[in-house]
Scaffold this motif. Sequence first.
Motif, PDB file in Angstrom:
ATOM      1  N   VAL A   1       0.868  -1.171   0.000  1.00 18.28           N
ATOM      2  CA  VAL A   1       0.000   0.000   0.000  1.00 18.28           C
ATOM      3  C   VAL A   1       0.909   1.227   0.000  1.00 18.28           C
ATOM      4  N   VAL A   2       0.745   2.066  -1.030  1.00 22.80           N
ATOM      5  CA  VAL A   2       1.581   3.256  -1.126  1.00 22.80           C
ATOM      6  C   VAL A   2       0.747   4.464  -0.704  1.00 22.80           C
ATOM      7  N   ASP A   3       1.119   5.034   0.410  1.00 24.64           N
ATOM      8  CA  ASP A   3       0.390   6.184   0.950  1.00 24.64           C
ATOM      9  C   ASP A   3       0.942   7.443   0.291  1.00 24.64           C
ATOM     10  N   ILE A   4       0.120   8.070  -0.557  1.00 28.50           N
ATOM     11  CA  ILE A   4       0.610   9.211  -1.341  1.00 28.50           C
ATOM     12  C   ILE A   4       0.179  10.550  -0.751  1.00 28.50           C
ATOM     13  N   LYS A   5      -0.370  10.516   0.443  1.00 27.49           N
ATOM     14  CA  LYS A   5      -0.877  11.767   1.044  1.00 27.49           C
ATOM     15  C   LYS A   5       0.236  12.787   1.286  1.00 27.49           C
ATOM     16  N   GLY A   6       1.448  12.277   1.571  1.00 28.04           N
ATOM     17  CA  GLY A   6       2.508  13.204   1.977  1.00 28.04           C
ATOM     18  C   GLY A   6       3.391  13.699   0.848  1.00 28.04           C
ATOM     19  N   MET A   7       3.021  13.431  -0.408  1.00 23.13           N
ATOM     20  CA  MET A   7       3.906  13.798  -1.518  1.00 23.13           C
ATOM     21  C   MET A   7       3.979  15.314  -1.714  1.00 23.13           C
ATOM     22  N   ALA A   8       5.183  15.817  -1.890  1.00 21.15           N
ATOM     23  CA  ALA A   8       5.369  17.250  -2.141  1.00 21.15           C
ATOM     24  C   ALA A   8       4.932  17.570  -3.568  1.00 21.15           C
ATOM     25  N   GLY A   9       4.360  18.749  -3.762  1.00 20.74           N
ATOM     26  CA  GLY A   9       3.945  19.155  -5.109  1.00 20.74           C
ATOM     27  C   GLY A   9       2.563  19.760  -5.083  1.00 20.74           C
ATOM     28  N   ASP A  10       2.034  20.089  -6.262  1.00 18.01           N
ATOM     29  CA  ASP A  10       0.733  20.753  -6.366  1.00 18.01           C
ATOM     30  C   ASP A  10      -0.412  19.745  -6.388  1.00 18.01           C
ATOM     31  N   PHE A  11      -0.299  18.715  -5.617  1.00 17.72           N
ATOM     32  CA  PHE A  11      -1.321  17.668  -5.714  1.00 17.72           C
ATOM     33  C   PHE A  11      -2.590  17.992  -4.943  1.00 17.72           C
ATOM     34  N   ARG A  12      -2.476  19.001  -4.091  1.00 21.21           N
ATOM     35  CA  ARG A  12      -3.667  19.377  -3.306  1.00 21.21           C
ATOM     36  C   ARG A  12      -4.019  20.825  -3.617  1.00 21.21           C
ATOM     37  N   SER A  13      -4.227  21.128  -4.883  1.00 22.26           N
ATOM     38  CA  SER A  13      -4.502  22.526  -5.191  1.00 22.26           C
ATOM     39  C   SER A  13      -5.480  22.644  -6.352  1.00 22.26           C
ATOM     40  N   ILE A  14      -6.129  23.782  -6.381  1.00 22.77           N
ATOM     41  CA  ILE A  14      -7.043  24.097  -7.480  1.00 22.77           C
ATOM     42  C   ILE A  14      -6.492  25.386  -8.093  1.00 22.77           C
TER      43      ILE A  14
ATOM     44  N   GLY B   1      -4.554  29.539 -17.510  1.00 26.23           N
ATOM     45  CA  GLY B   1      -5.071  30.091 -18.761  1.00 26.23           C
ATOM     46  C   GLY B   1      -6.559  29.840 -18.883  1.00 26.23           C
ATOM     47  N   LYS B   2      -6.968  29.157 -19.942  1.00 26.02           N
ATOM     48  CA  LYS B   2      -8.381  28.874 -20.172  1.00 26.02           C
ATOM     49  C   LYS B   2      -8.812  27.571 -19.492  1.00 26.02           C
ATOM     50  N   ARG B   3      -7.957  27.131 -18.574  1.00 29.23           N
ATOM     51  CA  ARG B   3      -8.293  25.861 -17.916  1.00 29.23           C
ATOM     52  C   ARG B   3      -8.105  25.992 -16.404  1.00 29.23           C
ATOM     53  N   VAL B   4      -8.684  25.049 -15.692  1.00 29.23           N
ATOM     54  CA  VAL B   4      -8.432  24.945 -14.251  1.00 29.23           C
ATOM     55  C   VAL B   4      -7.872  23.557 -13.994  1.00 29.23           C
ATOM     56  N   LYS B   5      -6.776  23.535 -13.216  1.00 29.90           N
ATOM     57  CA  LYS B   5      -6.149  22.255 -12.886  1.00 29.90           C
ATOM     58  C   LYS B   5      -6.427  21.915 -11.429  1.00 29.90           C
ATOM     59  N   ILE B   6      -6.903  20.726 -11.230  1.00 31.56           N
ATOM     60  CA  ILE B   6      -7.165  20.279  -9.848  1.00 31.56           C
ATOM     61  C   ILE B   6      -6.228  19.110  -9.553  1.00 31.56           C
ATOM     62  N   GLY B   7      -5.414  19.270  -8.534  1.00 33.77           N
ATOM     63  CA  GLY B   7      -4.529  18.182  -8.122  1.00 33.77           C
ATOM     64  C   GLY B   7      -5.353  17.006  -7.631  1.00 33.77           C
ATOM     65  N   SER B   8      -4.923  15.809  -7.959  1.00 31.58           N
ATOM     66  CA  SER B   8      -5.775  14.639  -7.677  1.00 31.58           C
ATOM     67  C   SER B   8      -5.919  14.360  -6.189  1.00 31.58           C
ATOM     68  N   LEU B   9      -5.002  14.893  -5.367  1.00 33.22           N
ATOM     69  CA  LEU B   9      -5.109  14.637  -3.923  1.00 33.22           C
ATOM     70  C   LEU B   9      -5.905  15.730  -3.201  1.00 33.22           C
TER      71      LEU B   9
END
Lengths: 312, 799
Positions: free
Chosen positions: A52-65, A69-77
Amino acid sequence: MSLLPEFEYRRPETLEELLVILGDYKGKAVLLAGGTDLIPRLKLGLKQPGLVVDIKGMAGDFRSILPDGKRVKIGSLTPIYEITRSTLISSNFPTLHKAALSTASEIVQYRGTIGGNILQDTRCTHYNKSENWRKAFEPCLKMGGETCNVIKGAKKCLSVYCGDLAPALLSLDASVVVVNPDGERELPLSDIFTGDGRKPFVLGGTDFLKEIILPIHKMNGDYKKFRLRESIDYPVVSIALSVDEMGKGSLVIGSYGPRPGKYKFSSLDELDKIPQSVYEDMKPIDNMPMPPDYRKHLAKIFAERLIGNVAH
Amino acid sequence: MTKGTEDFKHIRKSPVRIDGEMIVTGRAKYTVDIDLPGMLYAKILGSPYAHARIKGIGIEKARMLKGVKAVITGKDIGYRRFSFIDTPAYPADQTPLAIDKVRFMGEGVAAVAATTEEIASKALDLIDVEYEELPAVFDPEEAMGEGAPKIHDRIEPNTTTAWEDFGIPRAKSRPYDAIHNISNRVFIENGDIEKGFAEADYVKEDRFVVPSTAHAALEPHAAVADYQPTGKLDVWLSHMGYEHKRFWLAKLLDIPISNVRVRKTYVGGAFGGKISLFAYEFITAFLSKITLRPVKTILTREEVFFTCPPARRMIIDLKTGVKRDGRITAQHVKIIDDVGAYRRSSPTALYLAHVFRNPIYDTPNIRHEGYGVYTNKVFTTAKRGHGLQQMAFAVESQLDMICDELGFDRLEMRLKNLRKEGDTLPNGDKLWSYALPECLKAAAKAIGWKEKSKDKIPFRGLGIGTASMFSGAHNYPFASAALTRLNHDGRVILYTGQTEFGIGVDTAMAQIVAEVLQCPLDYIIVNSGDSEINPHDIGNWLSAGMFVSGEAVRRAALDLKKGMLRYAAKGLDIPEDDLELRDGWIISKSDTSRKLSFSDISRYGIQMAGGDPLVGRGFKKCVPEVYFWKGRYNKTASLTSGKGRFTEAYGLAAAMAEVEVDRKTGKVTILHLVVSDDCGTPINVKSVEGQIMSQAVMGIGDALFEEVKFEKGIVMNPNFLEYLLPTAADIPEIDSIIVDSYEPNGPFGAKEVGETSRAAAITAVANAVCHAIGQRILSLPLTSDKVRDAISGRERGKS
């Protein structure tokens, strides 16, 4: 309390580290984000991962909205709760906002992530049960067996995809970014579904769904779900509708089959005909808490009502 | 004294619960919190078949697993049978582990004790059971038919019943042959049923079906047992009364009942489901006995659904005759109680289904027949109004149907048929207090019955429900006692066998003592729920807690007060009749400067009265007129004929609901629910309101959501995702109205409060839904698909 089975546990701190682990374990690993779908399945013995790989603690933009530009990116976490709180989401994507609000309960929304919700496994009254319970039946297709305990002689697993966010995202023509040790690719969200309950997603064991991308395009919309209780429950049926100023858009049915049912329309006249098509298309399978005919009926009624509220 | 007008200091008040801080800070010890040195963990292996012969069980591999300390099968325990309500005619029919065959899916066949729960679980996988599957029967009517699989062979009694132990003079327990899988019968007749129907102008016959619902106590079922080689057993249980538990543990282990100590625990909900012994509790004790180590068992939620009995499933054929003026002339009830694999309390439930309706409508001619029928499903038991809500649903639904057909106002028709205060029931019980008319009127006012009945809004509906409930009955353990002990710091310890399972009983009992002694509430310390320290107690079932044990507590306080006054009179040299207890003092009425503290009295008793620090005692029997003693007995209530005294007081309730139904989806929204409960004097107002509220919520679950579903004997929804308890979001505003009548036989005028309102709420909601859609649904729960089917059935009928 049910016991968790034994498994190896890793907690990578970077995406690079995650990709190395996924490469090493070649499909024997499962990802743990919010855990609201995974942990019950582990306890029921429906998944027996080596790791089981717990990915909650990964550094990066994974928890952001973030706007892009003409798009919105939502991090999967990103927790579902953050989606309910985001004005970027509520002002641009009312359908997604409503879907997030009606997902499970607020407590689950704190923990559950958008990525996890999208990749929620399919469900069936005869499958999502303990190992002990399942002993009373033959191993079914989704368990790797030969039979279906719902439809005698079925060759295909029609377990139901019950995610709340995917129908909304599909109606908004979302795409997803998937990374694996070989690289990164963007594909339409609709392409990740296989339509086969045994393995509902095309993603492989080394894939990580990194982000969700929504094109900003003025859309009116709403999401309605019928659930047995006013909180907690998975949808018995759900409808996401997004429509632009030209009267074009998509209506998507959740809890429809192994994948959501997407109906595109290019005019309101076309839209008005969709509820009847939904009723005719939905397969009456008795694998959910409510009888199949009733579910078909509800899908039609809810589609009609949502169209009435949003488009007319 | 005028009814209910006393100026109470502690009664009819809402003090903060004395155990509240312990509970909300997580310091209260529940059974799962008990950890003893060297403790083992037990797991029980359940059958994957609903009906199968056990050909052999291989336990060697499990026994060899490191950490496993014991593996047992049914043969190790032997043919020791237990039950809930066993009588000489209906002997106990269940063994703690199956021996020769299994009769329901999940029934225990073997058990393991190991050093960890994980090892115990693994060991279960290593047990090889060879089964020969047998034809199974799940439908009670099929089970009664020719050629149906036979679930029980002749049942040979091998333990005496509590009734025999207490000297019931009738025949000893006798073997039982379950012909046509019938486990038990009831036949009660009052008046002349044929004459009653002949007099009727209108007769209606219908069949109603009520499925099982689960108790859904949030605390998982658990037990800890610690057996000593001296033959002493200590147990910590999740339960609602220790006498039944130790009675059966003693019988099955063949040790004296006094050697079994049920220790005090907090209990996270019981709802009628935890009074009788569970197989897992005995298995835990047995494993402790053979390993001589403490053993703990915690069931998973699924194991609770599989093996712990839910509420009774009943099919009720109901025939009612009425006169043109709305008077009920006759009622014929035929019940099939689908008991499942074991009989348990079915004889009681079938009897109660009658007696709980008896105090409501004055029905001169009644025939009440019932059959308990074995099927290959998990057995069933009492749940908050044993047999009451099933019958309430049937009778109240049919009354609405009759009113609709004959054009009666549904409220007026009910009021017309009610019994009256002072009425004597056919079995001899007297309705000393009876405020059901007031309950109905209060509910009608709160919901706006009159105004809303005038103009019916489409797909909105109003419904009524009624219910009654006893306040203790002549059932083992028959009576309660209590002790009060004055300490030399002036505080009083109350010893009561009541079990605090979440209802605030410790606080209510402290209020009673403080009221009698006219002292601050914090003078009272409650010691409860320990079978070795506390006296004989009826337990928190039969709705007897307040009426029976509460009265015992009041008498124990009065006894202490008597002693205190006696010594105060001597100590102050004042006549006793010039003394009174006031604000924690014993004080002269004529000269208030002359007084002694409680502490002074205790010291006086020890120094000046032969070393008597003062102890009070009190007791109360459920029904004093009924007894059996060495061959003599007087009007013993018969479960099968309904003859004989039953209880001393009936609690009553009425409910009214207003609902709105979505015409297209069938989804029901409860707009308003009012429950009014005649519980006599509410000892603790907040606790009583909580009881009423929790029953209303439970009733909403029964009416609209809950059902333990089966497919070929397996529970299809054994978890809280699929078993639909209503969530907070599904609960409307609920008015709980206390109709404060005064019950002369109860402590300070109190009687039962915990069980009536649920049935009233179920029927009110169900009747409101049917009223809204103009169509009758004859089975519970009224799920949206069923409601929608009824609506489309009606609309098809119209077109």
